[in-house]
Scaffold this motif. Structure first.
Motif, short mmCIF file in Angstrom:
data_model
loop_
_atom_site.label_atom_id
_atom_site.label_comp_id
_atom_site.label_asym_id
_atom_site.label_seq_id
_atom_site.Cartn_x
_atom_site.Cartn_y
_atom_site.Cartn_z
N VAL A 98 24.26 36.26 47.67
CA VAL A 98 23.49 36.37 46.44
C VAL A 98 24.40 36.02 45.27
N PRO A 99 24.00 35.08 44.41
CA PRO A 99 24.83 34.76 43.24
C PRO A 99 25.08 36.01 42.40
N TYR A 100 26.33 36.18 41.99
CA TYR A 100 26.69 37.41 41.28
C TYR A 100 27.34 37.13 39.91
N THR A 101 28.34 36.26 39.88
CA THR A 101 29.07 36.06 38.64
C THR A 101 29.58 34.63 38.51
N VAL A 102 29.54 34.13 37.28
CA VAL A 102 30.21 32.88 36.93
C VAL A 102 31.24 33.23 35.86
N PHE A 103 32.47 32.77 36.07
CA PHE A 103 33.52 32.92 35.08
C PHE A 103 33.87 31.55 34.54
N ASN A 104 33.79 31.39 33.23
CA ASN A 104 34.25 30.18 32.56
C ASN A 104 35.69 30.44 32.13
N ILE A 105 36.61 29.59 32.59
CA ILE A 105 38.02 29.73 32.24
C ILE A 105 38.50 28.39 31.69
N PRO A 106 38.05 28.05 30.47
CA PRO A 106 38.33 26.72 29.94
C PRO A 106 39.80 26.42 29.71
N HIS A 107 40.63 27.40 29.44
CA HIS A 107 42.04 27.12 29.16
C HIS A 107 42.81 26.63 30.38
N ILE A 108 42.25 26.83 31.59
CA ILE A 108 42.85 26.26 32.80
C ILE A 108 41.87 25.32 33.51
N SER A 109 40.80 24.98 32.80
CA SER A 109 39.79 24.04 33.31
C SER A 109 39.24 24.44 34.67
N GLN A 110 38.83 25.71 34.79
CA GLN A 110 38.25 26.20 36.03
C GLN A 110 36.95 26.96 35.74
N ILE A 111 36.09 26.93 36.73
CA ILE A 111 34.87 27.73 36.75
C ILE A 111 34.87 28.47 38.08
N SER A 164 25.00 52.15 39.96
CA SER A 164 23.55 52.06 39.74
C SER A 164 22.84 51.30 40.84
N GLU A 165 23.61 50.67 41.70
CA GLU A 165 23.06 49.80 42.74
C GLU A 165 22.21 48.68 42.17
N GLN A 166 22.51 48.29 40.93
CA GLN A 166 21.89 47.15 40.27
C GLN A 166 23.00 46.12 40.07
N PHE A 167 22.75 44.89 40.53
CA PHE A 167 23.77 43.85 40.50
C PHE A 167 23.26 42.62 39.74
N PRO A 168 23.20 42.71 38.42
CA PRO A 168 22.68 41.56 37.66
C PRO A 168 23.64 40.38 37.72
N PHE A 169 23.07 39.19 37.65
CA PHE A 169 23.87 37.99 37.58
C PHE A 169 24.50 37.94 36.19
N THR A 170 25.80 37.65 36.13
CA THR A 170 26.54 37.69 34.88
C THR A 170 27.38 36.43 34.69
N MET A 171 27.46 35.98 33.43
CA MET A 171 28.38 34.90 33.09
C MET A 171 29.38 35.44 32.08
N VAL A 172 30.67 35.20 32.36
CA VAL A 172 31.74 35.76 31.53
C VAL A 172 32.72 34.64 31.16
N ASP A 173 33.15 34.63 29.90
CA ASP A 173 34.20 33.73 29.45
C ASP A 173 35.53 34.49 29.49
N ILE A 174 36.51 33.94 30.17
CA ILE A 174 37.83 34.56 30.22
C ILE A 174 38.75 33.79 29.29
N PRO A 175 39.22 34.47 28.22
CA PRO A 175 40.11 33.79 27.26
C PRO A 175 41.53 33.70 27.80
N PRO A 176 42.37 32.87 27.16
CA PRO A 176 43.77 32.81 27.56
C PRO A 176 44.42 34.18 27.42
N HIS A 177 45.36 34.45 28.30
CA HIS A 177 46.14 35.70 28.28
C HIS A 177 45.27 36.94 28.40
N ALA A 178 44.20 36.86 29.15
CA ALA A 178 43.34 38.03 29.36
C ALA A 178 43.96 38.96 30.39
#
Length: 178
Positions: A98-111, A164-178
């Motif tokens: 089941v799709p769960y999370t997308v992380f955008n990590i633009p400072h290292i050009s990864q998703i 909560s046993e609730q697993f919403p799909f989430t998109m998160v941006d990870i900044p440099p030096h997080a």
């Protein structure tokens, strides 16, 4: 990049006509080379409320713990990649992805694209890229010894969502030096 993969001539970095980014362009055949982000796909494999994690046998982050994940290959779907990486790194099967999370990590050009998944059996073994694989409860996660910010973030979200046993799909941006 120094040479064209089409004709072998030198390339230079310049702004192609009609574009808004600098690209490598062949000085001879004028082929434009686009550099796009790498897509990393993984899973949170679960067996009876325990999470399968792997200790890395490769750099970066040699010896640190992670979820089974790796680069999406050409001609492969996201699900196929998560299944393959889990098999390669942890010798485990996963189902019910089941799709769960997308992380955008633009400072290292990864998703990063992470699935939740079930293991049909508690069969696993460290693969060639892992020193060790093991099932852990949320309380047993080695938080201070995790390989990547994205893995810490997704495991933090997952453990919180377990309450909560609730697993919403989430998109998160990870900044440099997080």
């Amino acid at each position: 990049m120094n040479y064209c993969t089409n004709c072998g001539s030198k390339v230079s970095c310049r702004l192609p006509e009609g574009d808004n980014r600098f690209r490598y362009v062949c000085d001879s055949c004028h082929t434009i080379f686009y550099s796009n982000p790498k897509v990393v796909v993984g899973a949170i494999p679960v067996w009876e409320k325990k999470i399968l994690i792997c200790r890395r046998a490769i750099e970066p982050a040699f010896g640190k713990w992670t979820l089974p994940a790796g680069y999406l290959e050409n001609g492969e779907t996201l699900v196929e990649c998560a299944v393959r990486e889990t098999r390669e790194e942890a010798g485990a099967q996963i189902v019910d992805l089941v799709p769960y999370t997308v992380f955008n990590i633009p400072h290292i050009s990864q998703i990063y694209f992470i699935f939740r998944a079930e293991m049909p059996a508690d069969i696993y073994v460290a693969g060639a890229e892992s020193l060790e694989a093991k099932l852990v409860t949320p309380d047993e996660i080695p938080w201070s010894d995790l390989a990547f910010t994205s893995i810490r973030e997704v495991l933090t979200m997952y453990c919180s969502d377990l309450q909560s046993e609730q697993f919403p799909f989430t998109m998160v941006d990870i900044p440099p030096h997080a």
